[in-house]
Design an enzyme around this catalytic site. Structure first.
Site, PDB file in Angstrom:
ATOM      1  CD  GLU A   1     -21.221   2.219  55.821  1.00  0.00           C
ATOM      2  OE1 GLU A   1     -21.784   3.319  55.864  1.00  0.00           O
ATOM      3  OE2 GLU A   1     -21.057   1.495  56.821  1.00  0.00           O
TER       4      GLU A   1
ATOM      5  CE  LYS B   1     -25.206  -0.736  62.280  1.00  0.00           C
ATOM      6  NZ  LYS B   1     -23.831  -0.350  62.700  1.00  0.00           N
TER       7      LYS B   1
ATOM      8  NE  ARG C   1     -23.219  -3.751  61.170  1.00  0.00           N
ATOM      9  CZ  ARG C   1     -22.790  -4.303  62.301  1.00  0.00           C
ATOM     10  NH1 ARG C   1     -23.475  -5.288  62.842  1.00  0.00           N
ATOM     11  NH2 ARG C   1     -21.708  -3.855  62.921  1.00  0.00           N
ATOM     12  CB  SER C   2     -19.123  -1.223  56.796  1.00  0.00           C
ATOM     13  OG  SER C   2     -18.674  -2.168  57.734  1.00  0.00           O
TER      14      SER C   2
ATOM     15  CE  LYS D   1     -25.546   5.297  59.588  1.00  0.00           C
ATOM     16  NZ  LYS D   1     -24.658   4.720  60.588  1.00  0.00           N
TER      17      LYS D   1
END
Ligand code: PGA
Ligand code: ZN
Length: 398
Positions: free
Chosen positions: A193, A324, A353-354, A375
């Site tokens: 990330e 998510k 998401r990563s 985020k």
């Protein structure tokens, strides 16, 4: 007219260099695109992901023909149709990656067809504005094979006078952490990330992030607070019922005490998945203790799933829900989770998401759903794509 005329699916690269599915949807008057992100630390209650190449050929044969001619403005109808075609409860047939790609490409096409920005198409006229960015700046946990037991150390510019200033403050904290690690001779790399990844203990990581945040806060003249994503399910051993990391082994009660101490000692304002995803009870205890000033957020705990959120509400487990969209597979399901959370006074945090692409849709969803934070990482192409979109949205809404 806003009827779907054409759908094209392709497989593209994601930020990890893995294949992911992308959809282009064309109506008579508009066009939309979305590409699926992917998790690495996926909770056990997330909807099912299908291999992108298989999902693509299944989609071309069985899904696209059913969507052609449908009205893209009827998002709820399109999403219901996706569920109907799939026939399972967790998108096991078509894959949540194909479902979310079609669902959000459709929303984007519908917005373009009516000539309004996506956040407004979904959220309406009177939404407040984009949310503050919550940035993952230092990482560890099992996913990077680094020392920390906690997966992510985060910052949030709570006092920022604007989202744009907040975005830049987070980037400055990211730089400051790099300098502090270098000054101490701590070897570091970067995780998926874009966050720094280093061989440090949890407390050392928190000290570094606190100093960097304080330094930048002094410079900017507004407050920057700290949060963590423990992703505790990753270090929980269901056989021994212990949380085991290089930071030591803890019983569930010890884990609860440990996290409570960190919240107090480092004035954490955000804690995600402090306990493993079936421990509604101890998560509720933590919320009762610190929930007055700290957001206790369920990611793997809820998996953006309404029945799990409902269980959490009954148990008083958390005061915040991680959202998510690809954990549930459609925009309608995502909205249902947001609505349920908000109607019971819980905040929502829209999350990347990563594994990501340069898609910017979640910046619009975070704005439309009035999430408290978006985020993401603080740096890196697929992360800044979303942050720069927040900046544009803020400018547009001024
Ligand atoms: P994931 O990780 O995207 O790999 O699930 C992010 C998180 O746990 O928040
Ligand atoms: Zn998480």
């Amino acid at each position: 007219m806003t009827n779907i005329r054409k759908i094209h699916l392709r497989v593209i690269l994601d930020s990890r260099g893995n294949p992911t599915i992308e959809a282009d949807i064309t109506t008579d008057h508009g066009y939309g695109r979305f590409a699926a992100p992917s998790g690495a630390v996926t909770g056990m209650y997330e909807a099912r992901v299908r291999d992108p190449v298989e999902a693509l050929s299944y989609g071309r044969e069985h899904v696209i023909p059913r969507l052609i001619g449908e009205d893209s403005l009827d998002q709820i109808g399109i999403d219901a149709l996706l569920h109907d075609i799939d026939g399972s409860s967790d998108f096991a047939t078509i894959g949540t990656n194909l479902a979310i790609t079609l669902s959000l490409a459709n929303a984007t096409a519908a917005a373009a067809s009516t000539g309004v920005p996506l956040y407004q198409h979904i959220g309406g006229l009177f939404i407040a504005g984009p949310p503050l960015p919550l940035a993952h700046v230092l990482g560890g946990g099992v996913s990077t094979h680094m020392e920390t037991g906690i997966k992510e150390f985060l910052v949030v510019p709570v006092g920022a006078p604007s989202v744009t200033e907040g975005v830049f403050a987070n980037a400055q904290v990211h730089h400051a952490i790099g300098s502090l690690l270098a000054a101490e001779g701590i070897f570091c790399g970067k995780g998926d990330e874009g966050a720094w990844s280093a061989q440090v203990t949890d407390t050392k990581a928190l000290e570094i992030v606190s100093s960097a945040a304080a330094e930048v806060s002094d410079d900017c003249g507004f407050g920057i607070d700290i949060g963590i994503d423990v992703a505790a399910g990753e270090i929980y051993d269901p056989e021994t019922k212990m949380y085991c990391s290089r930071q030591g082994d803890r019983s569930p009660e010890e884990q609860l005490a440990y996290i409570s101490e960190l919240v107090r000692d480092y004035h954490l304002v955000y804690v995600e998945d402090p306990l493993f995803e079936d421990d509604y009870e101890l998560t509720a205890e933590l919320t009762a203790k610190v929930g007055g000033f700290c957001l206790v957020c369920g990611d793997d705990l809820f998996a953006t799933n309404t029945s799990r959120i409902r269980q959490g509400i009954q148990a008083g487990s958390a005061n915040c829900v991680s959202i998510k969209p690809n954990q549930v597979g459609t925009l309608t399901d995502t909205f249902e989770s947001v609505k349920l959370a908000r109607s019971h006074g819980l905040e929502t945090v829209m999350s990347h998401r990563s594994g990501e692409t340069t898609d910017t849709t979640i910046a619009h969803l975070a704005t439309a759903f009035e999430s408290v934070f978006l985020k993401t990482g603080a740096a890196g192409g697929e992360r800044i794509a979303k942050l720069n979109e927040l900046i544009r949205i803020e400018e547009e809404m001024e």
